[in-house]
Design a protein around this motif. Structure first.
Motif, PDB file in Angstrom:
ATOM      1  N   GLN A 129      19.107  58.046 -15.686  1.00 41.39           N
ATOM      2  CA  GLN A 129      18.761  59.372 -16.262  1.00 41.39           C
ATOM      3  C   GLN A 129      18.280  60.191 -14.754  1.00 41.39           C
ATOM      4  O   GLN A 129      17.168  60.120 -14.134  1.00 41.39           O
ATOM      5  CB  GLN A 129      17.560  59.520 -17.139  1.00 41.39           C
ATOM      6  N   GLU A 130      18.935  61.333 -14.646  1.00 40.36           N
ATOM      7  CA  GLU A 130      18.636  62.242 -13.208  1.00 40.36           C
ATOM      8  C   GLU A 130      17.806  63.436 -13.911  1.00 40.36           C
ATOM      9  O   GLU A 130      17.752  63.491 -15.042  1.00 40.36           O
ATOM     10  CB  GLU A 130      19.929  62.814 -12.872  1.00 40.36           C
ATOM     11  N   SER A 131      17.039  63.912 -13.362  1.00 37.37           N
ATOM     12  CA  SER A 131      16.048  65.028 -13.560  1.00 37.37           C
ATOM     13  C   SER A 131      16.764  65.986 -14.514  1.00 37.37           C
ATOM     14  O   SER A 131      17.679  66.690 -13.904  1.00 37.37           O
ATOM     15  CB  SER A 131      15.403  65.634 -12.290  1.00 37.37           C
ATOM     16  N   GLY A 132      16.153  66.594 -15.518  1.00 36.29           N
ATOM     17  CA  GLY A 132      16.535  67.292 -16.408  1.00 36.29           C
ATOM     18  C   GLY A 132      17.793  66.906 -17.275  1.00 36.29           C
ATOM     19  O   GLY A 132      18.399  67.703 -17.958  1.00 36.29           O
ATOM     20  N   LYS A 133      18.258  65.479 -17.098  1.00 34.51           N
ATOM     21  CA  LYS A 133      19.796  65.320 -17.807  1.00 34.51           C
ATOM     22  C   LYS A 133      19.317  64.111 -18.918  1.00 34.51           C
ATOM     23  O   LYS A 133      18.348  63.385 -18.669  1.00 34.51           O
ATOM     24  CB  LYS A 133      20.599  65.068 -17.045  1.00 34.51           C
ATOM     25  N   GLY A 134      20.214  63.912 -19.816  1.00 30.11           N
ATOM     26  CA  GLY A 134      19.991  62.658 -20.785  1.00 30.11           C
ATOM     27  C   GLY A 134      20.652  61.500 -19.866  1.00 30.11           C
ATOM     28  O   GLY A 134      21.288  61.505 -18.928  1.00 30.11           O
ATOM     29  N   PRO A 135      20.172  60.456 -20.356  1.00 31.36           N
ATOM     30  CA  PRO A 135      20.566  59.104 -19.933  1.00 31.36           C
ATOM     31  C   PRO A 135      22.069  58.902 -19.952  1.00 31.36           C
ATOM     32  O   PRO A 135      22.651  59.361 -20.673  1.00 31.36           O
ATOM     33  CB  PRO A 135      19.822  58.019 -20.640  1.00 31.36           C
TER      34      PRO A 135
END
Lengths: 114, 114
Positions: free
Chosen positions: A38-44
């Motif tokens: 999971q990157e910052s601000g995104k979904g897994p």
């Protein structure tokens, strides 16, 4: 109750080194495991999965190892890059075929130092 | 490319408002889930649904309800938003009821209640 947990909340590695993220689970009936990024601000996002009839599975630069004896799995990332910086979750089935859900660990934050 | 789409990336709502979070998947999955994600607490399951018009409570359903009128759409409803519902909300869908093959997540909705 059932649990899936990661060993370290944060892991810091040098760019180019290999990373190993560990996860433990409690339910011996769990038969499928998955790693998410999971990157910052995104979904897994799905990285790689493994079934309990396997000990190892490889993808592109990633390897998952499963040790059913000690109920432990790990995610290995080869030649870690800055783009690998993210939170990594492991998840496992709870062993029920009809009402089962994935059980998620809390996540390890991987920080890649340039 | 298969997708789970959440209608809003960011929302700001006032305390007491009724809030709708929408989620649509194009994979013909029967199983859909709503999670909230908070620092240090990981992913917590709010509600899930295994079929149209069917819903089951997850681990933290209080203050929430859901609607599944169509197979592809799963809505999360905050009946009267409160500041402690400020969080990242993640929708997911899955092919298999027991979690095999994993979940596909949306990008998340970051809700702030003021």
């Amino acid at each position: 109750g059932e649990s899936v947990g990661l060993h370290l909340p944060t892991l810091s590695v040098q760019e180019g080194d290999n990373s190993i993220i560990n996860c433990a689970y409690s339910n011996s009936a769990s038969d499928y495991f998955i790693w998410y990024k999971q990157e910052s601000g995104k979904g897994p996002q799905f990285i790689i999965d493994i079934r309990s009839n396997m000990d190892k599975r490889q993808g592109q630069r990633v390897t998952v190892l499963l040790n059913k004896t000690v109920k432990h799995l790990s995610l290995q990332i080869a030649a870690t890059q800055p783009g690998d910086s993210a939170v990594y979750f492991c998840a496992g089935t709870n062993g029920s075929s009809n009402t089962g859900k994935l059980i998620f660990g809390q996540g390890t934050t991987l920080q890649v130092k340039p | 490319d298969v997708k789970v789409t959440q209608s809003s990336r960011y929302l700001v709502k006032r305390t007491g408002e009724k809030v709708f979070l929408e989620c649509v998947q194009d994979m013909d999955h029967e199983n859909m889930f709503w999670y909230r994600q908070d620092p240090g607490l990981g992913l917590r399951l709010i509600y899930f649904s295994y079929d149209v018009k069917m819903k089951e409570k997850g681990d933290i359903p209080e203050g929430y309800s859901v609607s599944r009128e169509k197979k592809e759409r799963f809505s999360l409803i905050l009946e009267s938003a409160s500041t402690n519902q400020t969080s990242m909300y993640l929708c997911a869908s899955s092919l298999e009821r027991d979690g095999r093959y994993g979940y596909t997540f949306g990008s998340g909705t970051r809700l702030t209640v003021v």
